[in-house]
Design an enzyme around this catalytic site. Structure first.
Site, short mmCIF file in Angstrom:
data_model
loop_
_atom_site.label_atom_id
_atom_site.label_comp_id
_atom_site.label_asym_id
_atom_site.label_seq_id
_atom_site.Cartn_x
_atom_site.Cartn_y
_atom_site.Cartn_z
N ASN A 105 0.73 -0.69 0.13
CA ASN A 105 0.14 -0.04 -0.23
C ASN A 105 0.67 1.32 0.49
OD1 ASN A 105 -2.05 -1.65 0.02
ND2 ASN A 105 -2.49 -1.39 2.27
N HIS A 122 6.11 -0.44 -2.90
CA HIS A 122 5.59 0.68 -3.63
C HIS A 122 5.97 1.81 -2.73
CE1 HIS A 122 2.87 -3.91 -4.99
NE2 HIS A 122 4.53 -3.45 -5.45
N CYS A 151 10.53 20.82 -10.34
CA CYS A 151 11.81 21.12 -8.99
C CYS A 151 12.42 22.55 -9.37
CB CYS A 151 12.89 19.85 -8.98
SG CYS A 151 14.22 19.25 -8.68
N CYS A 153 14.69 22.28 -10.15
CA CYS A 153 16.49 22.17 -10.67
C CYS A 153 15.56 22.19 -12.80
CB CYS A 153 17.03 20.31 -10.56
SG CYS A 153 15.77 19.54 -11.14
N GLY A 190 -5.33 -9.07 2.81
CA GLY A 190 -6.50 -8.12 1.74
C GLY A 190 -5.62 -8.43 0.94
N THR A 191 -4.97 -8.73 0.14
CA THR A 191 -4.33 -8.29 -1.24
C THR A 191 -4.63 -9.39 -2.29
OG1 THR A 191 -2.22 -8.86 -2.46
CG2 THR A 191 -1.86 -9.91 -0.19
C1 BV8 Z 1 8.44 -5.20 -11.72
C2 BV8 Z 1 2.07 1.49 -6.80
C3 BV8 Z 1 10.05 -5.24 -13.33
C4 BV8 Z 1 1.31 2.45 -7.93
C5 BV8 Z 1 1.14 0.05 -7.59
C6 BV8 Z 1 2.98 -11.23 -16.04
C7 BV8 Z 1 3.64 -11.77 -14.53
C8 BV8 Z 1 4.03 -11.70 -13.94
C9 BV8 Z 1 4.03 -10.10 -13.30
C10 BV8 Z 1 4.00 -9.29 -14.46
C11 BV8 Z 1 3.57 -9.13 -16.11
N1 BV8 Z 1 3.42 -8.60 -16.69
C12 BV8 Z 1 4.01 -7.08 -15.78
C13 BV8 Z 1 5.07 -7.95 -14.75
C14 BV8 Z 1 5.34 -7.18 -13.52
C15 BV8 Z 1 4.34 -6.03 -12.87
C16 BV8 Z 1 3.00 -7.48 -12.79
O1 BV8 Z 1 3.21 -8.16 -11.69
N2 BV8 Z 1 1.70 -7.11 -13.45
C17 BV8 Z 1 0.65 -6.95 -12.70
C18 BV8 Z 1 -0.45 -6.67 -13.01
C19 BV8 Z 1 0.58 -8.27 -13.75
N3 BV8 Z 1 4.99 -5.77 -11.76
C20 BV8 Z 1 5.94 -4.46 -11.49
O2 BV8 Z 1 5.60 -3.71 -13.08
C21 BV8 Z 1 6.84 -3.85 -10.88
N4 BV8 Z 1 7.76 -4.17 -11.29
O3 BV8 Z 1 7.83 -5.87 -12.45
O4 BV8 Z 1 9.69 -4.20 -12.63
C22 BV8 Z 1 11.61 -4.89 -13.11
C23 BV8 Z 1 12.40 -5.69 -13.50
C24 BV8 Z 1 14.13 -5.61 -14.17
C25 BV8 Z 1 13.82 -3.99 -14.38
C26 BV8 Z 1 13.01 -2.98 -14.30
C27 BV8 Z 1 11.92 -3.28 -14.30
C28 BV8 Z 1 6.32 -2.76 -10.08
C29 BV8 Z 1 4.66 -3.59 -9.26
C30 BV8 Z 1 4.72 -2.80 -8.28
C31 BV8 Z 1 2.64 -1.46 -9.10
N5 BV8 Z 1 2.53 -0.31 -8.27
N6 BV8 Z 1 1.24 0.75 -6.47
C32 BV8 Z 1 -0.15 3.15 -7.52
O5 BV8 Z 1 -0.63 2.76 -6.57
O6 BV8 Z 1 -0.30 3.75 -8.30
S1 BV8 Z 1 0.88 -1.63 -7.25
C33 BV8 Z 1 -0.91 -1.73 -6.66
O7 BV8 Z 1 -1.20 -2.90 -6.78
C34 BV8 Z 1 -1.08 -1.41 -5.36
O8 BV8 Z 1 0.13 -0.82 -4.68
C35 BV8 Z 1 -1.60 -2.27 -4.66
O9 BV8 Z 1 -1.74 -2.76 -3.73
C36 BV8 Z 1 -0.87 -3.83 -5.09
C37 BV8 Z 1 -1.59 -5.12 -5.30
O10 BV8 Z 1 -3.06 -4.82 -5.75
P1 BV8 Z 1 -3.81 -5.11 -4.09
O11 BV8 Z 1 -3.13 -4.40 -2.79
O12 BV8 Z 1 -3.71 -6.66 -3.29
O13 BV8 Z 1 -5.25 -4.54 -4.15
P2 BV8 Z 1 -6.09 -5.11 -5.10
O14 BV8 Z 1 -7.84 -4.18 -5.24
O15 BV8 Z 1 -6.07 -6.05 -5.92
O16 BV8 Z 1 -7.00 -6.53 -3.58
C38 BV8 Z 1 -7.60 -5.98 -2.58
C39 BV8 Z 1 -7.28 -7.75 -1.84
O17 BV8 Z 1 -8.10 -7.12 -0.38
C40 BV8 Z 1 -8.68 -8.16 -2.51
O18 BV8 Z 1 -8.55 -9.78 -2.94
C41 BV8 Z 1 -10.27 -8.46 -1.88
O19 BV8 Z 1 -10.16 -9.07 -1.91
C42 BV8 Z 1 -9.33 -7.63 -0.59
N7 BV8 Z 1 -10.34 -7.32 0.24
C43 BV8 Z 1 -11.14 -5.65 -0.15
N8 BV8 Z 1 -11.52 -5.37 1.20
C44 BV8 Z 1 -11.35 -6.07 2.43
C45 BV8 Z 1 -9.81 -6.84 2.09
N9 BV8 Z 1 -9.31 -8.48 2.47
C46 BV8 Z 1 -9.43 -8.12 3.69
N10 BV8 Z 1 -10.66 -7.22 4.56
C47 BV8 Z 1 -11.53 -6.63 4.00
N11 BV8 Z 1 -12.32 -5.88 4.93
ZN ZN Z 2 15.02 18.30 -9.73
#
Ligand code: BV8
Ligand code: ZN
Length: 246
Positions: A105, A122, A151, A153, A190-191
């Site tokens: 988060n 993240h 910035c 800069c 919660g993920t």
């Molecule tokens: C990287 C910040 C590589 C920004 C976020 C194919 C396969 C595998 C991976 C990839 C692929 N294609 C691309 C990728 C890589 C990609 C990725 O994983 N994509 C996914 C979509 C397939 N990952 C990346 O790009 C990462 N970087 O891999 O770099 C690299 C290597 C070398 C050199 C350069 C690069 C970067 C990933 C970070 C992205 N940034 N956030 C912003 O927020 O604007 S991700 C975003 O999703 C949030 O951070 C969030 O936390 C995160 C995960 O989502 P969840 O937290 O799980 O939230 P979601 O809504 O999905 O689920 C909520 C859950 O809660 C549900 O299950 C629900 O049932 C439950 N819930 C609801 N209410 C409750 C509850 N549970 C309990 N109690 C409740 N009350």
């Molecule tokens: Zn700067």
């Protein structure tokens, strides 16, 4: 009100203070604080697709749109408060001799609740940085007004979060892999477990011999591999777990 939850004898036996515990949280733990999740029906992504906005290319192509989206999200979280789920993790932190909290988060609610040494995989939406010189900004003080601000800069200011296609902070992800591999008990809370590399942490914990417990309102991508699923709201389940050891 926390009703009694039924947990296995195994989980009960692991709630002793000597157990090494890791907790990974996602957007679901903040849902009860009023923060929209990413992939739920009311999710943030419904109106937009991640590729459109949460990427460096999107920011370079349309800095105003991306900046405005983050301003919209910052507005949503302006007055939010930690909920009983966040607060229960303070009891976890004080009870277990070895405890690590890793979050995906960016809302800063674990800090606000008082958790220490939170590993923010993240980044944090309340913080900004310059894309040119990398200077971090806790507030917009010292920047030049604009959409996005600039910035001194000359570089554009961007949110200090990890976008898709961007590397996670190396120390944060390396430490997270290490403690997940080494712990006795791992909670995935919660993920939806779809975003990598964070989503691989429960698997790494499992492979390292940990007992893996998922807390979610519905099944996820990892439900079939965890040892125990506690279905329900994290704001109710976590405080009920605290009652088992406090
Ligand atoms: C990287 C910040 C590589 C920004 C976020 C194919 C396969 C595998 C991976 C990839 C692929 N294609 C691309 C990728 C890589 C990609 C990725 O994983 N994509 C996914 C979509 C397939 N990952 C990346 O790009 C990462 N970087 O891999 O770099 C690299 C290597 C070398 C050199 C350069 C690069 C970067 C990933 C970070 C992205 N940034 N956030 C912003 O927020 O604007 S991700 C975003 O999703 C949030 O951070 C969030 O936390 C995160 C995960 O989502 P969840 O937290 O799980 O939230 P979601 O809504 O999905 O689920 C909520 C859950 O809660 C549900 O299950 C629900 O049932 C439950 N819930 C609801 N209410 C409750 C509850 N549970 C309990 N109690 C409740 N009350
Ligand atoms: Zn700067």
């Amino acid at each position: 009100m926390n009703q009694e939850i039924s947990v296995s004898e195994k989980l009960k036996s692991l709630l002793s203070k000597g157990t090494k515990v890791v907790v990974l949280t996602g957007a679901g733990i903040s849902a009860e604080s009023g923060v929209p999740t990413f992939r739920g029906e009311e999710g943030l992504w419904k109106k937009f697709r991640p590729e459109e906005l949460a990427t460096f290319d999107a920011f370079m192509a349309n800095p105003e749109l991306v900046w405005e989206w983050y301003e919209y999200r910052r507005k949503i979280i302006e007055d939010i408060k930690p909920n009983p789920g966040h607060l229960a993790l303070i009891d976890f932190q004080n009870h277990f001799d070895k405890f690590d909290l890793i979050t995906q988060n960016v809302d800063g609610l674990h800090h606000q609740a008082g958790s220490e040494n939170v590993i923010e995989l993240h980044g944090n939406i309340r913080r900004n940085k310059c894309i040119q010189c990398g200077k971090k900004y806790e507030s917009l003080e010292g920047t030049i007004e604009g959409i996005p601000p600039k910035c001194p800069c000359g570089g554009n200011i961007r949110p200090d979060v990890v976008w898709f296609g961007e590397m996670l902070p190396q120390d944060a992800i390396n430490y997270s892999f290490a403690v997940s591999q080494d712990c006795d008990l791992f909670f995935s809370v919660g993920t939806s477990a779809v975003v990598h590399p964070a989503a691989s942490l429960p698997l790494i914990a499992k492979r390292g011999g940990a007992y893996v417990v998922e807390i979610n309102i519905s099944p996820t991508e990892i439900t079939h591999i965890v040892d125990e699923s506690l279905f329900g709201k994290s704001g109710e389940i976590l405080p009920s777990l605290v009652k088992l050891f406090k």
